[in-house]
Enzyme design. Structure first.
Site, PDB file in Angstrom:
ATOM      1  N   GLU A 193     -54.086  14.359   3.131  1.00 40.89           N
ATOM      2  CA  GLU A 193     -53.163  14.358   4.271  1.00 40.89           C
ATOM      3  C   GLU A 193     -52.615  12.946   4.487  1.00 40.89           C
ATOM      4  OE1 GLU A 193     -52.243  17.047   6.252  1.00 40.89           O
ATOM      5  OE2 GLU A 193     -53.315  18.234   4.744  1.00 40.89           O
ATOM      6  N   ALA A 228     -51.105  11.773   7.067  1.00 45.01           N
ATOM      7  CA  ALA A 228     -51.435  11.279   8.407  1.00 45.01           C
ATOM      8  C   ALA A 228     -52.806  10.607   8.403  1.00 45.01           C
ATOM      9  CB  ALA A 228     -51.407  12.431   9.415  1.00 45.01           C
ATOM     10  N   ARG A 244     -54.323   9.222   5.820  1.00 45.44           N
ATOM     11  CA  ARG A 244     -54.216   7.959   5.070  1.00 45.44           C
ATOM     12  C   ARG A 244     -53.585   6.873   5.938  1.00 45.44           C
ATOM     13  NH1 ARG A 244     -52.547  11.643   1.081  1.00 45.44           N
ATOM     14  NH2 ARG A 244     -50.400  10.876   1.225  1.00 45.44           N
ATOM     15  N   HIS A 245     -52.614   7.237   6.759  1.00 46.40           N
ATOM     16  CA  HIS A 245     -52.016   6.265   7.686  1.00 46.40           C
ATOM     17  C   HIS A 245     -53.040   5.809   8.719  1.00 46.40           C
ATOM     18  CE1 HIS A 245     -47.911   8.134   6.622  1.00 46.40           C
ATOM     19  NE2 HIS A 245     -48.048   6.985   5.983  1.00 46.40           N
ATOM     20  N   GLU A 268     -58.525  14.678  13.647  1.00 48.46           N
ATOM     21  CA  GLU A 268     -57.580  14.909  12.541  1.00 48.46           C
ATOM     22  C   GLU A 268     -58.157  15.941  11.571  1.00 48.46           C
ATOM     23  OE1 GLU A 268     -54.216  14.969  10.839  1.00 48.46           O
ATOM     24  OE2 GLU A 268     -54.382  13.206  12.118  1.00 48.46           O
TER      25      GLU A 268
END
Length: 136
Positions: free
Chosen positions: A41, A43, A45-46, A82
Site C-alpha cells: 500500500e 499510503a 509506505r508514505h 492503516e
C-alpha cells in the site's frame, strides 16, 4: 457443504491450531505476512517515510525521550489503523465487488479513521517542533 473450487478444502480440514510456543512463532509469522501485505500500500509506505522524517526532525530539534516516545506510539497506532483499513477494503472487495452503499460507507469510515490519526500525528509533531524551536 458447497465449495466454489472442488480442490479447495474447508478451513477446518486445512488449518491446524497452534498452541504454546508454536502459537507464538505462528503469530509472529502471521504478523510479518500482514506487514508484507501492508507494504504493498503506497499510503503505508508514505507513513513509514513520515516516521523516518519525523524521527530525524525530532533528533535535530533535540526532542525529549518522552516526545520521541509519544511520536512513535502515535505512529504505531496509525500503522495499526492503516492495517485495519486495508483489511476492511480487502473484505469489502471480496464480499461485495459491485459498487454498494454499504461497501462504500465501510471504506469511507476506515479512511476517516486513518485521516483522524494523520491529523493527530501532524498536530503532535507540529506542537513538538514549535515548542522546541520557539519556546524551549
Amino acid at each position: 457443504m458447497t465449495l466454489n473450487d472442488k480442490n479447495q478444502k474447508p478451513a477446518s480440514e486445512t488449518f491446524e491450531k497452534k498452541t504454546g510456543v508454536a502459537h507464538l512463532f505462528a503469530a509472529g509469522q502471521y504478523s510479518m505476512q500482514g506487514f508484507r501485505r501492508l507494504m504493498q500500500e503506497s499510503a503505508f509506505r508514505h507513513e513509514l517515510l513520515a516516521l523516518g522524517v519525523g524521527l530525524v526532525l525530532f533528533a535535530v530539534i533535540g526532542a525529549s525521550l518522552g516526545e520521541f516516545l509519544g511520536f512513535i506510539v502515535l505512529m504505531a497506532i496509525l500503522f495499526s489503523v492503516e492495517a485495519l483499513n486495508t483489511a476492511i477494503e480487502e473484505l469489502v472487495d471480496r464480499i461485495s465487488p459491485e459498487i454498494s452503499t454499504v461497501g462504500r460507507n465501510a471504506k469511507d469510515l476506515g479512511s476517516f479513521a486513518v485521516f483522524c490519526l494523520l491529523v493527530a500525528n501532524g498536530l503532535y509533531a507540529a506542537y513538538v517542533v514549535i515548542f522546541r524551536i520557539f519556546i524551549a
